[in-house]
Design an enzyme around this catalytic site. Structure first.
Site, PDB file in Angstrom:
ATOM      1  N   LYS A 239      39.665  41.807  33.208  1.00  0.00           N
ATOM      2  CA  LYS A 239      39.129  43.500  33.585  1.00  0.00           C
ATOM      3  C   LYS A 239      39.540  43.186  35.045  1.00  0.00           C
ATOM      4  O   LYS A 239      39.458  44.759  35.847  1.00  0.00           O
ATOM      5  CB  LYS A 239      38.628  44.099  32.643  1.00  0.00           C
ATOM      6  CG  LYS A 239      39.576  44.526  31.530  1.00  0.00           C
ATOM      7  CD  LYS A 239      38.260  44.795  30.331  1.00  0.00           C
ATOM      8  CE  LYS A 239      38.959  44.647  28.963  1.00  0.00           C
ATOM      9  NZ  LYS A 239      38.723  43.404  28.412  1.00  0.00           N
ATOM     10  N   ARG A 240      38.309  42.616  35.541  1.00  0.00           N
ATOM     11  CA  ARG A 240      37.611  42.669  37.096  1.00  0.00           C
ATOM     12  C   ARG A 240      39.120  42.182  38.325  1.00  0.00           C
ATOM     13  O   ARG A 240      38.739  42.758  39.163  1.00  0.00           O
ATOM     14  CB  ARG A 240      37.282  40.404  37.150  1.00  0.00           C
ATOM     15  CG  ARG A 240      35.578  41.531  36.395  1.00  0.00           C
ATOM     16  CD  ARG A 240      34.927  40.000  36.969  1.00  0.00           C
ATOM     17  NE  ARG A 240      35.717  39.265  37.041  1.00  0.00           N
ATOM     18  CZ  ARG A 240      35.709  37.885  36.281  1.00  0.00           C
ATOM     19  NH1 ARG A 240      34.334  37.456  35.916  1.00  0.00           N
ATOM     20  NH2 ARG A 240      36.198  36.697  36.227  1.00  0.00           N
TER      21      ARG A 240
END
Length: 461
Positions: A239-240
């Site tokens: 997700k980063r």
RNA sequence: GACCCUUUCAUCUAGUGGCCAAGGAUAUUGCGUUUUCAUCGCAAAAACAAAGGUUCAAAUCCUUUAGGGGUCGCCA
């Protein structure tokens, strides 16, 4: 008949990696005029959710992919799976295992310590004594004890795994709930799949599923294992790394056709071609051209594709899409003019909306730096002349506004920059942006004059 | 640790023994077009992981090494 499927487990949103394998399956089915089926793998009663199912369906809807028939939910097929467990038990192809979780853990630690691959040791495979008390058994399938399990992967070629690597894995938990590799094999067979295209994280599940196919006498489909998509640094996407949820791309102003074009070229190619319409993808897709190795996510290329599709989208559709981004020019009389002036300046719908707003809304804040750069001593005089000519000019089309600028340039014997920059700052409050004649044609005579006056007043205060 | 997969420009890729002193695209840089920015056009720079073989010939076949990834659950 070609039948493919997408089989997500509903534990969250649809991931772009998942969308790519779904796309490959969908394209392959469409190309062969076959079926693309959807199966929801919700045997893990704890982790799955209905919201996740709707999220996945929504994403499919957005990109315009549709599945054939009704979606199949594994959670509704437990009875069916139980019958097959029963059958295997009766045929002596599966057995009850009374090993406790503690014993299993101990076994694994021991194997780990010896540097072996951890596996169940088959201690209850031929057990006939009295079962230990207080242990609810699991059902394990009898996997081959010697030889090699081989299959041909449509992407990677021949895969050979020693039978000793595949243990008698659990097909039904204590309590009877069947496990993943068991139900996948059954459903893939029962749904009549000809081709299974999935992520290569499943490569090691394939020999296990083959054990099930063979025990049940099912015909094997063709397998294609597609390598993963990594982030720009070549590591696993998380997700980063920005957007991984397909629906996030909608919010960020991407066009579904751009996202699909981007994804189809990640791990697949057709010669030197970069741009593929959906129709072309369907016509040209072939899993034999899928790449063996993993590929890295590349935002620049997505952006380039998105810009391409924005530039080529019909104005009526663009206007419709912009509504979600706070700009409604659907009924605007100068819609075409506005989009022609802006669509080459926005790589996303978000940026396009900004560009449109920049023109449509009079600047409220003139950047002091811009003023200083653009306005010289003789600027007010030049602008005054410009306004005088503009007031009298006949203005029917974009070129007429250009003529006004030209007239000023000629009369004052100055370069275009002398008038262009201050005019631009006056109209937009910005040093960059669309063509001046286009902007003025959109604004019209009155609004143009009013913005220039406003800027001059601002300068004097 | 064991097993499996994988390795061409920064990135996506073309390439299946001779068309390859490796092609295309994105990104980068330069030039041109443009009153600005963007678009567009042109150009430049940029790669066969390494070492050994096989062959008249290897990015392509074989071996070894190294890097990357995956799997080793009563998760999916």
């Amino acid at each position: 008949m070609t039948t493919t499927r997408f089989a997500p487990s509903p534990t969250g949103y649809l991931h772009i990696g998942g969308l790519r394998t779904a796309l490959f399956s969908w394209l392959w089915a469409k190309k062969n005029e076959g079926q693309f089926l959807l199966r929801i793998e919700d045997t893990d009663l704890v982790r799955n959710s209905e919201d996740a199912v709707t999220a996945i369906l929504k994403a499919f809807d957005w990109v315009g992919m549709s599945y054939d028939g009704e979606a199949i939910f594994q959670s509704k097929r437990f009875e069916l799976y139980a019958q097959y467990v029963e059958q295997l038990l009766n045929e002596g192809k599966a057995y009850k295992c009374y090993m406790s979780k503690e014993e299993l853990t101990a076994l694994r630690e021991e194997q780990m310590a010896k540097g072996e691959r951890t596996r169940y040791d088959g201690r209850y495979r031929d057990f006939r004594g009295t079962p230990p008390e207080g242990v609810e058994p699991v059902i394990r399938i009898k996997a081959p004890t010697e030889g090699t399990i081989s299959f041909v992967d449509g992407v990677k070629g021949e895969i050979n795994i020693a039978a000793s690597e595949v243990d008698d894995f659990v097909i039904a938990r204590a309590g009877g709930v069947p496990t993943y590799n068991f139900v996948v094999a059954i459903d893939d067979a029962l749904m009549g799949l000809s081709d299974v295209i999935r992520g290569d994280d499943h490569l090691y599940n394939t020999p296990k599923q083959i054990v099930v196919y063979e025990a049940l006498g099912f015909k094997l489909p063709n397998f294609y294992h597609v390598a993963m998509i990594n982030n720009e640094q070549g590591k696993k996407l998380s997700k980063r790394d920005g957007a991984t949820d397909v629906m996030e791309y909608k919010t960020l102003g991407y066009l579904p056709e751009a996202l699909l074009n981007f994804l189809v070229r990640l791990g697949w190619s057709h010669g030197d071609q970069e741009i593929f319409s959906i129709e072309e993808m369907i016509e040209l897709f072939d899993p034999k051209n899928i790449n063996k190795s993993s590929s890295n996510y590349n935002l620049d290329k997505l952006l380039w594709l998105n810009a391409h599709y924005i530039k080529n989208k019909p104005h009526s559709e663009l206007a419709e899409l912009l509504v979600d981004f706070g700009v409604d020019i659907r009924e605007h009389s100068k819609k075409d003019l506005i989009l022609n002036a802006t669509k080459e300046r926005g790589k996303t719908l978000v940026e396009l909306a900004e560009q449109v707003n920049l023109i449509l809304n009079a600047p409220t804040d003139y950047n002091a730096k811009n003023f200083k750069k653009a306005f010289k001593e003789d600027t007010p005089e030049i602008l005054a002349l410009f306004m005088t000519i503009l007031k009298e000019a006949e203005l029917n089309e974009v070129a007429d506004y250009h003529k006004v600028i030209e007239a000023v340039v000629e009369q004052k014997e100055i370069g275009f920059g002398k008038i262009g920059m201050p005019l631009r700052v006056s109209l937009l409050g910005s040093m960059t942006g669309s063509g001046l004649d286009e902007i003025m044609a959109i604004l019209g005579r009155d609004e143009t004059l009013s913005r220039i006056e406003k800027a001059i007043n601002e300068l004097n205060t």
